[in-house]
Design a protein around this motif. Structure first.
Motif, PDB file in Angstrom:
ATOM      1  N   ASP A 247      -3.036   4.991  -3.042  1.00  0.00           N
ATOM      2  CA  ASP A 247      -3.947   6.078  -2.717  1.00  0.00           C
ATOM      3  C   ASP A 247      -3.304   7.371  -3.215  1.00  0.00           C
ATOM      4  OD1 ASP A 247      -6.007   7.568  -1.764  1.00  0.00           O
ATOM      5  OD2 ASP A 247      -5.541   7.301   0.351  1.00  0.00           O
TER       6      ASP A 247
ATOM      7  N   THR B 280       0.854  -1.190   0.000  1.00  0.00           N
ATOM      8  CA  THR B 280       0.000   0.000   0.000  1.00  0.00           C
ATOM      9  C   THR B 280       0.885   1.234   0.000  1.00  0.00           C
ATOM     10  OG1 THR B 280      -1.730  -1.161   1.232  1.00  0.00           O
ATOM     11  CG2 THR B 280      -1.803   1.248   1.240  1.00  0.00           C
TER      12      THR B 280
ATOM     13  N   SER C 292       0.717   5.556  -0.175  1.00  0.00           N
ATOM     14  CA  SER C 292      -0.081   6.772  -0.126  1.00  0.00           C
ATOM     15  C   SER C 292       0.730   7.900  -0.743  1.00  0.00           C
ATOM     16  CB  SER C 292      -0.435   7.138   1.313  1.00  0.00           C
ATOM     17  OG  SER C 292      -1.282   6.164   1.867  1.00  0.00           O
TER      18      SER C 292
END
Length: 150
Positions: free
Chosen positions: A33, A15, A17
């Protein structure tokens, strides 16, 4: 000088960001993200990959999901899910699993990539620094990923 194929592979379970900009190809299978820009080569959002932001690249293949706009300067192949507007200038291929929620528009090549400058930076400074950064990285096949997000 020897030509080397450079590609960044981001595996499932990863993941990130923030926005990612790479100067070569990328295959993305994780969760991002933020936006993803590939200045050359293949930008592949793999099966199970999720991008929550805009995607821009020369050759774009989406087998996963993109929740944002997609801009392709060359070829575009979709066999996944796109929720956002799609702009392309080359060829487009929709696979049997393709799901599109947004508009589809063929545009001139120069209109497909829209660099986003930060609010504090002037547009001419952003273009200059992007060009300088690309010029500095022409000899490298190593991707540098770093971004601090407050």
């Amino acid at each position: 000088m020897k030509n080397e194929l450079s590609i960044t592979l981001v595996s499932a379970g990863c993941t990130i960001s923030g926005d990612m900009i790479v100067d070569h190809g990328i295959s993305y299978f994780g969760l991002l993200d933020g936006g993803l820009i590939s200045t050359q080569g293949l930008l592949h959002v793999g099966d199970g990959g999720l991008i929550k932001g805009n995607v821009q690249g020369d050759h774009v293949r989406i087998d996963g999901r993109v929740d944002g706009n997609v801009h392709a300067r060359g070829t575009l192949e979709i066999n996944g899910h796109v929720s956002g507007d799609i702009m392309y200038c080359g060829t487009i291929r929709l696979g049997p699993r393709a799901v599109l929620n947004g508009t589809l528009k063929r545009v001139a090549r120069m209109l497909t990539v829209e660099p986003e400058a930060s609010e504090s930076a002037k547009p001419e400074l952003a273009a200059t620094s992007t060009a300088a950064a690309t010029q500095e990285r022409t000899e490298s096949n190593v991707t540098e990923l770093s971004r601090a997000k407050a």
